[in-house]
Design a protein around this motif. Structure first.
Motif, PDB file in Angstrom:
ATOM      1  N   GLY A 142     165.287  29.441   1.925  1.00 15.54           N
ATOM      2  CA  GLY A 142     164.292  29.569   0.849  1.00 15.54           C
ATOM      3  C   GLY A 142     164.113  28.252   0.098  1.00 15.54           C
ATOM      4  O   GLY A 142     162.985  27.853  -0.226  1.00 15.54           O
ATOM      5  N   ALA A 143     165.223  27.551  -0.170  1.00 17.20           N
ATOM      6  CA  ALA A 143     165.144  26.254  -0.863  1.00 17.20           C
ATOM      7  C   ALA A 143     164.389  25.238  -0.001  1.00 17.20           C
ATOM      8  O   ALA A 143     163.569  24.463  -0.508  1.00 17.20           O
ATOM      9  N   LEU A 144     164.640  25.261   1.319  1.00  7.92           N
ATOM     10  CA  LEU A 144     163.905  24.365   2.231  1.00  7.92           C
ATOM     11  C   LEU A 144     162.409  24.646   2.170  1.00  7.92           C
ATOM     12  O   LEU A 144     161.586  23.717   2.118  1.00  7.92           O
ATOM     13  N   MET A 145     162.032  25.935   2.172  1.00  2.00           N
ATOM     14  CA  MET A 145     160.615  26.304   2.121  1.00  2.00           C
ATOM     15  C   MET A 145     159.939  25.723   0.872  1.00  2.00           C
ATOM     16  O   MET A 145     158.823  25.220   0.941  1.00  2.00           O
ATOM     17  N   ARG A 146     160.640  25.806  -0.261  1.00  4.18           N
ATOM     18  CA  ARG A 146     160.060  25.310  -1.520  1.00  4.18           C
ATOM     19  C   ARG A 146     160.014  23.780  -1.541  1.00  4.18           C
ATOM     20  O   ARG A 146     158.984  23.184  -1.856  1.00  4.18           O
ATOM     21  N   GLU A 147     161.130  23.143  -1.178  1.00  2.00           N
ATOM     22  CA  GLU A 147     161.210  21.677  -1.244  1.00  2.00           C
ATOM     23  C   GLU A 147     160.216  21.010  -0.315  1.00  2.00           C
ATOM     24  O   GLU A 147     159.657  19.954  -0.630  1.00  2.00           O
ATOM     25  N   GLU A 148     160.044  21.598   0.871  1.00  2.00           N
ATOM     26  CA  GLU A 148     159.210  20.967   1.890  1.00  2.00           C
ATOM     27  C   GLU A 148     157.846  21.639   2.018  1.00  2.00           C
ATOM     28  O   GLU A 148     157.093  21.329   2.954  1.00  2.00           O
ATOM     29  N   ALA A 149     157.549  22.547   1.093  1.00  2.00           N
ATOM     30  CA  ALA A 149     156.243  23.223   1.086  1.00  2.00           C
ATOM     31  C   ALA A 149     155.892  23.811   2.451  1.00  2.00           C
ATOM     32  O   ALA A 149     154.814  23.568   2.994  1.00  2.00           O
ATOM     33  N   ILE A 150     156.822  24.571   3.003  1.00  2.00           N
ATOM     34  CA  ILE A 150     156.599  25.226   4.294  1.00  2.00           C
ATOM     35  C   ILE A 150     155.829  26.528   4.068  1.00  2.00           C
ATOM     36  O   ILE A 150     156.304  27.407   3.344  1.00  2.00           O
ATOM     37  N   GLY A 180     154.575  35.164  -3.848  1.00  2.00           N
ATOM     38  CA  GLY A 180     155.067  33.900  -4.401  1.00  2.00           C
ATOM     39  C   GLY A 180     156.521  33.562  -4.130  1.00  2.00           C
ATOM     40  O   GLY A 180     157.014  32.530  -4.566  1.00  2.00           O
ATOM     41  N   GLU A 181     157.207  34.443  -3.413  1.00  2.00           N
ATOM     42  CA  GLU A 181     158.625  34.196  -3.097  1.00  2.00           C
ATOM     43  C   GLU A 181     158.810  34.048  -1.577  1.00  2.00           C
ATOM     44  O   GLU A 181     158.111  34.706  -0.806  1.00  2.00           O
ATOM     45  N   PRO A 182     159.796  33.243  -1.153  1.00  2.00           N
ATOM     46  CA  PRO A 182     160.094  33.173   0.275  1.00  2.00           C
ATOM     47  C   PRO A 182     160.442  34.546   0.833  1.00  2.00           C
ATOM     48  O   PRO A 182     161.210  35.296   0.199  1.00  2.00           O
ATOM     49  N   ALA A 183     159.849  34.874   1.967  1.00  2.00           N
ATOM     50  CA  ALA A 183     160.121  36.166   2.627  1.00  2.00           C
ATOM     51  C   ALA A 183     160.660  35.834   4.019  1.00  2.00           C
ATOM     52  O   ALA A 183     159.909  35.443   4.910  1.00  2.00           O
ATOM     53  N   ILE A 184     161.969  35.967   4.156  1.00  2.00           N
ATOM     54  CA  ILE A 184     162.657  35.549   5.376  1.00  2.00           C
ATOM     55  C   ILE A 184     163.031  36.774   6.193  1.00  2.00           C
ATOM     56  O   ILE A 184     163.687  37.684   5.681  1.00  2.00           O
ATOM     57  N   HIS A 185     162.594  36.798   7.437  1.00  2.00           N
ATOM     58  CA  HIS A 185     162.902  37.922   8.331  1.00  2.00           C
ATOM     59  C   HIS A 185     163.738  37.370   9.479  1.00  2.00           C
ATOM     60  O   HIS A 185     163.308  36.457  10.170  1.00  2.00           O
ATOM     61  N   ALA A 186     164.932  37.928   9.657  1.00  2.00           N
ATOM     62  CA  ALA A 186     165.822  37.398  10.693  1.00  2.00           C
ATOM     63  C   ALA A 186     166.646  38.501  11.337  1.00  2.00           C
ATOM     64  O   ALA A 186     167.072  39.451  10.673  1.00  2.00           O
ATOM     65  N   HIS A 187     166.868  38.358  12.624  1.00  2.00           N
ATOM     66  CA  HIS A 187     167.793  39.214  13.368  1.00  2.00           C
ATOM     67  C   HIS A 187     168.875  38.306  13.954  1.00  2.00           C
ATOM     68  O   HIS A 187     168.632  37.132  14.203  1.00  2.00           O
ATOM     69  N   ALA A 188     170.049  38.876  14.167  1.00  2.00           N
ATOM     70  CA  ALA A 188     171.133  38.060  14.705  1.00  2.00           C
ATOM     71  C   ALA A 188     172.046  38.883  15.589  1.00  2.00           C
ATOM     72  O   ALA A 188     172.143  40.111  15.461  1.00  2.00           O
ATOM     73  N   THR A 189     172.722  38.172  16.501  1.00  2.00           N
ATOM     74  CA  THR A 189     173.795  38.717  17.319  1.00  2.00           C
ATOM     75  C   THR A 189     175.030  37.875  17.044  1.00  2.00           C
ATOM     76  O   THR A 189     174.917  36.665  16.866  1.00  2.00           O
TER      77      THR A 189
END
Lengths: 147, 147, 147
Positions: free
Chosen positions: B29-37, B85-94
């Motif tokens: 989320g911090a990366l998204m804000r700092e780098e305007a992703i 207005g907030e980062p919305a991160i969707h992730a799956h993992a093994t």
């Protein structure tokens, strides 16, 4: 009434968001035809209503299949190519159930469940073909210069 | 004293190397804000001190969570977008334990363990939003032309 | 008689198709040298004759290994860098057996089985090194500006 869009172009390829009831391989094959994709790699994750895996039995020359239901697909990894004029999709997947146990293998078919399935397709710059390798009796992606 | 760098730009996106104690979603989320992703896909692997997975219960309208500790994350697959207005991160993992049994599913949270966690982020050329799809009662990545 | 080609250049990197008997890490290391790859990420899947996983034991300072045979590799995720002039390959994998149970973890070695193993390598624009981090006693990919 027009159908909800299933994919958009992004830098280097496409982003797909498939929806409940979608047949993943049929959707990828349709994308290949519509967008004239010669070859590509893809990576995805999401929720599936049913996943059919197959383990290849070289004696029988075919896959021993198993179908499982209602799984979180934790990863889908594959490549797109062609075989005798038809899309030839090769994909492996891992998926977890409600208790987070995982299953996986070669994918024979996938149907999206309640929710969605997101796939990123990275397009290569030319057409590649799959062909049965006589030494091993299975399909192998044939490499040739496409750049 | 300045913190050790957690990411560098690479062609098409960013390479992150997270360290012991890092909260993976907070860092993304911090990366998204700092780098305007505006939107991106990512893929990662590494060691986690704790992983909380959740399986969605449509009756309850929420995830049934389970936390596991000290796992080799064998694969993390996800996408980055925004929601209100907030980062919305969707992730799956093994992830695998000390006996190489694997577990996996939808990721609710991840904390890096002793070692590191490497993530490659492939940035898309515009902003995408997630929104609750009324038909299914869950967040879905909304596709729109961003190229 | 010349050997069958194992890789071709694609936009942004390379596509590898490895064959029965190939040592995956040796092939990736050879690619790094031949194509002067300074750093990269990769993603793969295929069939393996044997996979050796290791779980790091910080007390012993080494990996506790386990070798398994005849598995469908459902996902291979890793990065390529250098250490003291030698290729330093870090990879994790998940793999399923004939009953679709999965195993996984940090990969110590992989040998391709009857069939093939496809890997996509995304090359970064400069050289990165791995070094033992004294705080954790394990190799960590060292970030520096390479763009």
């Amino acid at each position: 009434m027009s159908e909800v869009t299933r994919f958009i172009p992004v830098s280097g390829g496409f982003l797909m968001v498939l929806r409940q009831g979608d047949d993943v391989f049929a959707r990828l094959g349709a994308l290949m035809r519509e967008e004239a994709i010669g070859s590509a790699a893809f990576s995805g994750f999401g929720f599936v209503k049913s996943a059919t895996f197959g383990f290849f039995d070289f004696e029988a020359g075919d896959y021993r299949p198993k179908t499982m239901e209602n799984l979180e697909l934790t990863n889908l990894t594959g490549t797109l190519a062609w075989k005798v004029g038809e899309p030839a999709i090769h994909a492996h997947a891992t998926a977890g159930d409600a208790s987070f146990r995982t299953f996986g293998g070669h994918v024979l078919s996938l149907e999206v469940g309640r929710g969605s399935l997101e796939i990123v397709i990275t397009v290569f710059p030319g057409r590649l073909e799959r062909a049965v390798d006589p030494d091993i009796g299975a399909n192998v992606l044939q490499l040739m210069n496409i750049l």
